[in-house]
Design a protein around this motif. Structure first.
Motif, PDB file in Angstrom:
ATOM      1  N   LEU A   1      -9.854  31.609  81.001  1.00 46.98           N
ATOM      2  CA  LEU A   1      -9.888  30.950  79.689  1.00 46.98           C
ATOM      3  C   LEU A   1      -9.800  31.979  78.565  1.00 46.98           C
ATOM      4  CD1 LEU A   1     -10.210  28.403  77.986  1.00 46.98           C
ATOM      5  CD2 LEU A   1     -12.701  28.665  78.199  1.00 46.98           C
ATOM      6  N   LEU A   2     -10.517  33.079  78.698  1.00 43.88           N
ATOM      7  CA  LEU A   2     -10.461  34.132  77.680  1.00 43.88           C
ATOM      8  C   LEU A   2      -9.048  34.701  77.562  1.00 43.88           C
ATOM      9  CD1 LEU A   2     -13.766  36.106  78.375  1.00 43.88           C
ATOM     10  CD2 LEU A   2     -13.269  34.649  76.405  1.00 43.88           C
ATOM     11  N   PHE A   3      -8.393  34.913  78.696  1.00 42.15           N
ATOM     12  CA  PHE A   3      -7.037  35.458  78.666  1.00 42.15           C
ATOM     13  C   PHE A   3      -6.060  34.453  78.059  1.00 42.15           C
ATOM     14  CE2 PHE A   3      -8.329  37.978  82.684  1.00 42.15           C
ATOM     15  CZ  PHE A   3      -9.054  38.860  81.896  1.00 42.15           C
ATOM     16  N   ALA A   4      -6.303  33.161  78.294  1.00 41.00           N
ATOM     17  CA  ALA A   4      -5.446  32.132  77.703  1.00 41.00           C
ATOM     18  C   ALA A   4      -5.596  32.117  76.183  1.00 41.00           C
ATOM     19  CB  ALA A   4      -5.788  30.759  78.289  1.00 41.00           C
ATOM     20  N   VAL A   5      -6.836  32.234  75.686  1.00 36.86           N
ATOM     21  CA  VAL A   5      -7.069  32.260  74.245  1.00 36.86           C
ATOM     22  C   VAL A   5      -6.401  33.491  73.629  1.00 36.86           C
ATOM     23  CG1 VAL A   5      -8.834  32.470  72.450  1.00 36.86           C
ATOM     24  CG2 VAL A   5      -9.209  30.941  74.398  1.00 36.86           C
ATOM     25  N   SER A   6      -6.546  34.638  74.288  1.00 36.12           N
ATOM     26  CA  SER A   6      -5.919  35.854  73.791  1.00 36.12           C
ATOM     27  C   SER A   6      -4.399  35.712  73.766  1.00 36.12           C
ATOM     28  CB  SER A   6      -6.319  37.047  74.665  1.00 36.12           C
ATOM     29  OG  SER A   6      -5.719  38.233  74.214  1.00 36.12           O
ATOM     30  N   GLY A   7      -3.824  35.108  74.815  1.00 43.11           N
ATOM     31  CA  GLY A   7      -2.376  34.897  74.858  1.00 43.11           C
ATOM     32  C   GLY A   7      -1.895  33.978  73.749  1.00 43.11           C
ATOM     33  N   ALA A   8      -2.679  32.936  73.451  1.00 44.61           N
ATOM     34  CA  ALA A   8      -2.294  32.007  72.394  1.00 44.61           C
ATOM     35  C   ALA A   8      -2.320  32.695  71.027  1.00 44.61           C
ATOM     36  CB  ALA A   8      -3.237  30.803  72.393  1.00 44.61           C
ATOM     37  N   LEU A   9      -3.356  33.472  70.767  1.00 44.87           N
ATOM     38  CA  LEU A   9      -3.457  34.184  69.487  1.00 44.87           C
ATOM     39  C   LEU A   9      -2.349  35.222  69.348  1.00 44.87           C
ATOM     40  CD1 LEU A   9      -7.331  34.731  69.401  1.00 44.87           C
ATOM     41  CD2 LEU A   9      -6.023  33.099  68.043  1.00 44.87           C
ATOM     42  N   ALA A  10      -2.060  35.941  70.446  1.00 45.20           N
ATOM     43  CA  ALA A  10      -1.016  36.964  70.407  1.00 45.20           C
ATOM     44  C   ALA A  10       0.341  36.352  70.096  1.00 45.20           C
ATOM     45  CB  ALA A  10      -0.963  37.713  71.736  1.00 45.20           C
ATOM     46  N   THR A  11       0.644  35.251  70.757  1.00 48.42           N
ATOM     47  CA  THR A  11       1.930  34.598  70.513  1.00 48.42           C
ATOM     48  C   THR A  11       2.008  34.071  69.087  1.00 48.42           C
ATOM     49  OG1 THR A  11       2.165  33.983  72.827  1.00 48.42           O
ATOM     50  CG2 THR A  11       3.424  32.704  71.229  1.00 48.42           C
ATOM     51  N   GLY A  12       0.908  33.522  68.594  1.00 50.67           N
ATOM     52  CA  GLY A  12       0.893  33.001  67.230  1.00 50.67           C
ATOM     53  C   GLY A  12       1.256  34.061  66.206  1.00 50.67           C
ATOM     54  N   TYR A  13       0.686  35.250  66.335  1.00 41.90           N
ATOM     55  CA  TYR A  13       0.990  36.258  65.310  1.00 41.90           C
ATOM     56  C   TYR A  13       2.326  36.937  65.552  1.00 41.90           C
ATOM     57  CZ  TYR A  13      -0.182  40.887  67.468  1.00 41.90           C
ATOM     58  OH  TYR A  13      -0.197  42.056  68.186  1.00 41.90           O
ATOM     59  N   HIS A  14       2.757  37.047  66.806  1.00 36.86           N
ATOM     60  CA  HIS A  14       4.048  37.678  67.070  1.00 36.86           C
ATOM     61  C   HIS A  14       5.218  36.815  66.582  1.00 36.86           C
ATOM     62  CE1 HIS A  14       3.482  41.470  69.195  1.00 36.86           C
ATOM     63  NE2 HIS A  14       2.409  40.941  69.752  1.00 36.86           N
ATOM     64  N   ILE A  15       5.086  35.503  66.643  1.00 35.74           N
ATOM     65  CA  ILE A  15       6.151  34.628  66.153  1.00 35.74           C
ATOM     66  C   ILE A  15       6.373  34.847  64.661  1.00 35.74           C
ATOM     67  CG2 ILE A  15       6.728  32.215  65.658  1.00 35.74           C
ATOM     68  CD1 ILE A  15       5.486  31.509  68.368  1.00 35.74           C
ATOM     69  N   GLN A  16       5.291  34.803  63.881  1.00 40.22           N
ATOM     70  CA  GLN A  16       5.439  35.010  62.441  1.00 40.22           C
ATOM     71  C   GLN A  16       5.804  36.450  62.135  1.00 40.22           C
ATOM     72  OE1 GLN A  16       5.593  32.773  60.074  1.00 40.22           O
ATOM     73  NE2 GLN A  16       6.071  34.435  58.647  1.00 40.22           N
ATOM     74  N   LEU A  17       5.323  37.391  62.943  1.00 36.04           N
ATOM     75  CA  LEU A  17       5.664  38.797  62.738  1.00 36.04           C
ATOM     76  C   LEU A  17       7.172  38.992  62.808  1.00 36.04           C
ATOM     77  CD1 LEU A  17       3.760  41.804  64.274  1.00 36.04           C
ATOM     78  CD2 LEU A  17       6.252  41.736  64.359  1.00 36.04           C
ATOM     79  N   SER A  18       7.812  38.394  63.814  1.00 36.52           N
ATOM     80  CA  SER A  18       9.264  38.533  63.944  1.00 36.52           C
ATOM     81  C   SER A  18       9.991  37.895  62.772  1.00 36.52           C
ATOM     82  CB  SER A  18       9.727  37.887  65.260  1.00 36.52           C
ATOM     83  OG  SER A  18       9.165  38.552  66.373  1.00 36.52           O
ATOM     84  N   ALA A  19       9.517  36.714  62.340  1.00 38.76           N
ATOM     85  CA  ALA A  19      10.159  36.043  61.214  1.00 38.76           C
ATOM     86  C   ALA A  19      10.018  36.853  59.930  1.00 38.76           C
ATOM     87  CB  ALA A  19       9.566  34.650  61.032  1.00 38.76           C
ATOM     88  N   SER A  20       8.833  37.402  59.676  1.00 39.18           N
ATOM     89  CA  SER A  20       8.620  38.212  58.470  1.00 39.18           C
ATOM     90  C   SER A  20       9.428  39.501  58.539  1.00 39.18           C
ATOM     91  CB  SER A  20       7.130  38.539  58.323  1.00 39.18           C
ATOM     92  OG  SER A  20       6.372  37.363  58.120  1.00 39.18           O
ATOM     93  N   PHE A  21       9.543  40.069  59.728  1.00 35.82           N
ATOM     94  CA  PHE A  21      10.324  41.294  59.905  1.00 35.82           C
ATOM     95  C   PHE A  21      11.781  41.055  59.511  1.00 35.82           C
ATOM     96  CE2 PHE A  21      11.735  45.127  62.104  1.00 35.82           C
ATOM     97  CZ  PHE A  21      10.637  45.965  61.986  1.00 35.82           C
ATOM     98  N   VAL A  22      12.327  39.924  59.930  1.00 38.10           N
ATOM     99  CA  VAL A  22      13.706  39.583  59.595  1.00 38.10           C
ATOM    100  C   VAL A  22      13.874  39.439  58.088  1.00 38.10           C
ATOM    101  CG1 VAL A  22      15.427  37.741  59.727  1.00 38.10           C
ATOM    102  CG2 VAL A  22      14.338  38.569  61.805  1.00 38.10           C
ATOM    103  N   ARG A  23      12.925  38.794  57.438  1.00 43.15           N
ATOM    104  CA  ARG A  23      13.034  38.562  56.001  1.00 43.15           C
ATOM    105  C   ARG A  23      12.979  39.863  55.193  1.00 43.15           C
ATOM    106  NH1 ARG A  23      11.529  33.756  57.880  1.00 43.15           N
ATOM    107  NH2 ARG A  23      11.974  31.896  56.633  1.00 43.15           N
ATOM    108  N   LEU A  24      12.280  40.852  55.708  1.00 41.54           N
ATOM    109  CA  LEU A  24      12.157  42.114  54.992  1.00 41.54           C
ATOM    110  C   LEU A  24      13.296  43.085  55.269  1.00 41.54           C
ATOM    111  CD1 LEU A  24       8.315  42.809  55.328  1.00 41.54           C
ATOM    112  CD2 LEU A  24       9.553  42.187  53.266  1.00 41.54           C
ATOM    113  N   LEU A  25      14.119  42.790  56.269  1.00 39.88           N
ATOM    114  CA  LEU A  25      15.214  43.695  56.636  1.00 39.88           C
ATOM    115  C   LEU A  25      16.494  43.317  55.898  1.00 39.88           C
ATOM    116  CD1 LEU A  25      14.787  44.087  60.493  1.00 39.88           C
ATOM    117  CD2 LEU A  25      14.791  45.949  58.838  1.00 39.88           C
TER     118      LEU A  25
END
Length: 425
Positions: free
Chosen positions: A313-337
Motif C-alpha cells: 500500500l505504501l509503494f502504491a501511494v508513492s507510485g501515485a504521487l510520483a506519477t502525479g508530479y511527473h505528468i505535470q513536470l513534463s507538461a511544464s517542461f514543454v511549455r518552458l522550452l
C-alpha cells in the motif's frame, strides 16, 4: 468572466489518429523492451553464472540513454521528428536483431546493447516533442497520463509474458520479438503520423545536436524541474529491491515479489487518472513541488518494518504521487522550452530520468547489502526529500514570478531562456 474550459477527456485524445499511432508504437516498443530485459538477464546468467555481470548487463538497458539524450536528442530539432523516430526504431530493430543471433560473444552483445540503449535518447526526445505537436493544452497532459499508464501496464505484462516466453522457447526468441516490435513501431509512426517539417529548419542547422542541454541549465524553471525529475532515482528503490524486500519479510515466493512490484505500477495508473484527468492545470502546477517531496514519505515509513500488505500500500501511494508530479513536470517542461530546442531539452529530461533510475537501482542494491532492504528503501525516501527541497523551492519561485504562464505549447517560443533574455525575433 471567461468561462472555465471543459477538461479534456480520454475519448477526445484517442480521437486523434496521430496520437493513436504514437500510442500503439509506444505500447509495442515497451512490451518488446521488457521481453529483451528478461531474455538478456536469463541469457547472461546462463552463460556466466554471475549475478554481478547480470546486473551490469541489466544496467546497460538504462544508463547509455543519457549519452544519447544529451548528444543526440537535438537531432529532432534539426530534422523532422517523425523521421527521427522511424530511423531510430529501424536502427534499434537491426541492433537487437543482431543480438538475437545464438552464440554471439558476450562483449559483442554488450556493445550492441549499449548502442541500442543510446538510440533510445533521441527516440524519446522526438516522441515527446512530436506528442506536443499532435496534442495541445489539456489534451497533451492527458496524453502524458495515457502514456504513463501504457508504460506501467506494458512493463508488468512484458515482464510476466517475457519470463514465460523465455522459459518456453529461448532468450533469443525474446530478443527477436523486441526487434520485430521496433520494426512495427516504425511502420505505425511512418504511416500513422503526418509529415512535418523540421521545427527550426531555418535556424537550427548551425546548432550542435546537443543544443538542448544549455537551455535547460540556463533557465531556473527548467533546472528545478530537471532536479525534481531526478528524484526518481530514489523513488525506484522498492522496484529494484522487490525480491530481497519480500525475503526480509519472510516470503520468498514469486507472488510476494510480484505483489510488491505491482503495487507501484497500480498506484502509478491511479495517479495518472486522478492527477491527469480530475485536477485543473493551475492546481497541478502548484501541487507539483509538494507532490515531489511527499513521494518519499511512504518510502521513509518502511523504517518501521511494515508487513507485506502495508508495504504494498505504501509503494502504491508513492507510485501515485510520483506519477502525479511527473505528468505535470513534463507538461511544464514543454511549455518552458522554446520550439527550436524543444526536442533537445526533452532528450535531456527523458534520458536523465532513465539514467538516474538505473543508478538508483544499483545504489539501492548496494545499500540493502549493508543495512537491509527495508532500511535501504526508507533511506531512499529520506534522501529524496532532502534532495528535493532546493529544486522544489526554486520551482515555487518560478511560479511566483509567473514564468510558467504560457497557455499552450505554441506560445513557448516567447518564453526567454534566461530572465535577462529578450524575446526572439
Amino acid at each position: 468572466m471567461r468561462p472555465r474550459p471543459t477538461p479534456a477527456t480520454f475519448r477526445e485524445v484517442f480521437a486523434v489518429g496521430e496520437f493513436r499511432a504514437l500510442w500503439a508504437a509506444e505500447l509495442l516498443s515497451q512490451l518488446g523492451d521488457q521481453f529483451a530485459r528478461v531474455a538478456l538477464s536469463v541469457l547472461v546468467y546462463e552463460r556466466t553464472s554471475s549475478a554481478l555481470l547480470t546486473g551490469l548487463t541489466y544496467a546497460l538497458t538504462y544508463l547509455p540513454s543519457l549519452l544519447g539524450g544529451v548528444l543526440l536528442g537535438g537531432l529532432a530539432d534539426r530534422y523532422p521528428r517523425r523521421r527521427v523516430i522511424v530511423v531510430t526504431d529501424l536502427l534499434r530493430a537491426a541492433l537487437v536483431g543482431l543480438m538475437a543471433v545464438p552464440g554471439l560473444p558476450l562483449p559483442v552483445l554488450c556493445v550492441l546493447l549499449a548502442g541500442m540503449t543510446t538510440l533510445s535518447g533521441p527516440f524519446k526526445a522526438a516522441q515527446l516533442a512530436l506528442l506536443a505537436d499532435v496534442l495541445d493544452r489539456d489534451r497533451y497532459v492527458l496524453g502524458l497520463s495515457i502514456r504513463q499508464m501504457t508504460i506501467q501496464t506494458a512493463q508488468v505484462a512484458g515482464f510476466l509474458t517475457g519470463g514465460a516466453l523465455t522459459q518456453a522457447v529461448s532468450p533469443s526468441a525474446g530478443l527477436g520479438l523486441n526487434a520485430i516490435s521496433f520494426a512495427v513501431s516504425a511502420l505505425l509512426v511512418h504511416f500513422g503520423v503526418r509529415r512535418r517539417d523540421a521545427p527550426a529548419a531555418d535556424t537550427s542547422r548551425s546548432r550542435p545536436a546537443s543544443g538542448g542541454l544549455m537551455p535547460v541549465l540556463r533557465h531556473p524553471g527548467l533546472r528545478s524541474l530537471l532536479g525534481l525529475s531526478w528524484l526518481a532515482g530514489c523513488h525506484i528503490a522498492p522496484e529494484g529491491l522487490a525480491a530481497p524486500y519480500a525475503s526480509a519479510l519472510g516470503s520468498d515466493s514469486a507472488a510476494a515479489v510480484g505483489l510488491i512490484m505491482a503495487g507501484t505500477s497500480v498506484g502509478s495508473v491511479v495517479g495518472a487518472v486522478v492527477f491527469g484527468r480530475l485536477l485543473s492545470e493551475a492546481l497541478r502546477a502548484r501541487a507539483l513541488a509538494p507532490l515531489a517531496l511527499l513521494t518519499g514519505v511512504p518510502l521513509a515509513l518502511c523504517a518501521f518494518r511494515p508487513g507485506l500488505a502495508a508495504s504494498t500500500l505504501l509503494f502504491a501511494v508513492s507510485g501515485a504521487l510520483a506519477t502525479g508530479y511527473h505528468i505535470q513536470l513534463s507538461a511544464s517542461f514543454v511549455r518552458l522550452l522554446p520550439e527550436p530546442v524543444r526536442a533537445g531539452g526533452l532528450g535531456v529530461l527523458s534520458s536523465g530520468l532513465v539514467t538516474v533510475q538505473g543508478l538508483g537501482v544499483l545504489a539501492a542494491g548496494a545499500m540493502a547489502d549493508l543495512i537491509g532492504p527495508a532500511n535501504a528503501v526508507a533511506c531512499a525516501g529520506v534522501v529524496s526529500i532532502l534532495l528535493g527541497v532546493r529544486p522544489a523551492w526554486m520551482w515555487t519561485r518560478v511560479l511566483g514570478r509567473g514564468d510558467e504562464a504560457a497557455p499552450t505549447s505554441a506560445d513557448t517560443d516567447s518564453i526567454p531562456l534566461t530572465r535577462a533574455a529578450t524575446k526572439r525575433t
